[in-house]
Scaffold this motif. Structure first.
Motif, short mmCIF file in Angstrom:
data_model
loop_
_atom_site.label_atom_id
_atom_site.label_comp_id
_atom_site.label_asym_id
_atom_site.label_seq_id
_atom_site.Cartn_x
_atom_site.Cartn_y
_atom_site.Cartn_z
N PRO A 45 24.83 -14.55 13.34
CA PRO A 45 25.25 -13.65 12.89
C PRO A 45 25.10 -13.47 14.91
N ALA A 69 26.35 -11.11 17.28
CA ALA A 69 27.00 -10.10 17.91
C ALA A 69 26.84 -8.95 18.11
N GLY A 70 25.81 -8.35 17.27
CA GLY A 70 24.40 -7.65 17.28
C GLY A 70 24.30 -6.72 18.82
N LEU A 71 24.42 -5.66 18.42
CA LEU A 71 24.64 -5.10 20.38
C LEU A 71 22.80 -5.26 21.28
N GLY A 72 21.78 -5.44 20.15
CA GLY A 72 20.32 -5.20 20.63
C GLY A 72 19.69 -4.48 21.32
N THR A 73 20.10 -2.88 20.51
CA THR A 73 19.60 -1.60 20.99
C THR A 73 18.69 -1.81 20.82
N ARG A 74 17.69 -2.35 20.52
CA ARG A 74 15.87 -1.60 20.48
C ARG A 74 15.37 -3.05 21.91
N LYS A 119 20.03 -11.21 23.30
CA LYS A 119 18.90 -11.51 22.44
C LYS A 119 18.44 -12.62 22.26
N GLN A 136 33.09 -10.95 16.15
CA GLN A 136 33.53 -10.47 15.42
C GLN A 136 34.19 -9.64 16.31
N PRO A 164 30.84 -4.79 16.25
CA PRO A 164 29.58 -4.91 15.17
C PRO A 164 30.17 -4.11 14.39
N GLY A 189 28.71 -4.09 11.34
CA GLY A 189 27.42 -4.31 11.07
C GLY A 189 27.24 -6.28 10.29
N ASP A 222 17.77 -13.65 15.39
CA ASP A 222 16.48 -13.00 15.91
C ASP A 222 15.17 -12.79 15.05
#
Ligand code: UTP
Length: 314
Positions: free
Chosen positions: A23, A25-30, A40, A118, A121, A123, A146
């Motif tokens: 997966p 598709a996360g936004l990688g905000t950190r 990321k 996805q 996003p 979850g 990650d």
């Protein structure tokens, strides 16, 4: 003459784990602002993108098909796994055969990759559910890209070995500092089985002081396809996201879960500090650059000025 029929030992052969889901598709905000323009998973640890480490781990474990659940701004991941004719022929013309061979070794074969989007996003659970048709009716590995790992034998390869003995669902766990248990998915340990153990309970981000153990789920799973109808219920959990752990808890009522105790190092490359640690650790593992990197690190540590030390202490 009567010949006695020998009783064959009863052996359960579990369906092979052929496919892996990544997966991405996360936004990688950190990791903003870097992740505004670069996924990321494409940030480099030494000289390879993070995603390459995870795909290599899956390949080592015998995975034959790589399924990526992507999102907006992630198209570069698809390009990365494509053949780059011009680059390959330039390397060949220039006689850079070792570099070309290295690239080709990392390259998935035609037809070995699939990509789906996805779109929203919602979850991790939702991202996994998006891969349902590509996975079909067979067990699959799930690797959170990650989280990258460092050990002689890959984490997923060991999990596949355990799965060969136990079947069903397997998750990798590692010890965390008990004060950090509230940040993770934590499992409760039952009896030892075939070098792993039975999981008797799971809890996502337990309230401080209530965790049933300090064994956290480190981002590697082997799951049965029966997880998909449970994810299809699209129930929102922590953070108003569709959580994988919630579906796993439901699946646990129907099928056993086993834990594999991973003893290598895991780096959370979704956070700046984990990413930097991964770079240092993998650089120190590389025979060609180990010495110079080790020297630079010790020089940097020695030359820290009192002012810098005060800043770090703050
Ligand atoms: P994370 O929570 O670590 O990723 O999800 P994130 O959402 O990108 O991170 P931050 O908190 O904003 O920095 C674990 C994995 O699940 C994927 C992520 O890409 C990561 O590999 N994921 C998460 C999805 O694919 N889709 C989602 O909706 C959420």
């Amino acid at each position: 003459m009567i010949t006695k029929k020998r009783k064959r030992p009863v052996m359960t052969v579990h369906k092979k784990v052929r496919k892996a889901v990544f997966p991405v598709a996360g936004l990688g905000t950190r990791f903003l602002p870097a992740t505004k323009a670069v996924p990321k998973e494409m940030l480099t640890v030494v000289d390879r993108p993070v995603i390459q480490y995870v795909v290599d781990e899956a390949r080592e474990a015998g995975i034959e098909h790589f399924i990526f659940v992507t999102g907006r701004n992630k198209a570069v991941i698809e390009d990365y796994f494509d053949v780059q004719y011009e680059l390959y022929s330039t390397l060949a013309e220039r006689g850079l055969d070792d570099r070309l061979e290295r690239l080709q070794r990392m390259q998935p074969m035609p037809g070995q990759t699939s990509f789906t989007r996805q779109q929203v996003p919602l979850g991790l659970g939702h991202a996994v559910w998006c891969a349902r048709d590509l996975v079909g009716d067979e067990p699959f590995a799930l690797l959170l890209p990650d989280m990258i790992m460092q050990s002689e034998t890959g984490c997923l390869k060991e999990m596949v070995r355990l799965y060969g003995e136990t079947g069903s669902n397997v998750v990798a766990v590692q010890e965390c500092n008990p004060v950090d248990a509230h940040k993770y998915g934590i499992v409760a340990k039952g009896d030892d089985v075939a070098g792993g153990f039975e999981i008797t309970g799971m809890v996502e981000k337990p309230e401080p002081g209530t965790a049933p153990s300090n064994q956290y789920i480190n981002g590697r799973y082997i799951l049965q396809p029966e997880i998909f109808p449970l994810l299809a219920e699209q129930e929102r959990g922590a953070g108003n996201e569709i959580q994988l752990t919630d579906a796993m808890l439901k699946l646990k009522k129907m099928q056993p879960f086993f834990g594999y105790n991973y003893t290598g190092r895991t780096f959370d490359c979704g956070s700046p500090e984990g990413f930097v640690e991964a770079n240092v650790a993998f650089a120190l593992w590389r025979p060609d650059i180990h010495q110079s990197v080790a020297r630079s690190i010790s020089e940097l540590l020695e030359s820290t000025t009192p002012l810098e030390r005060r800043k770090i202490a703050r």
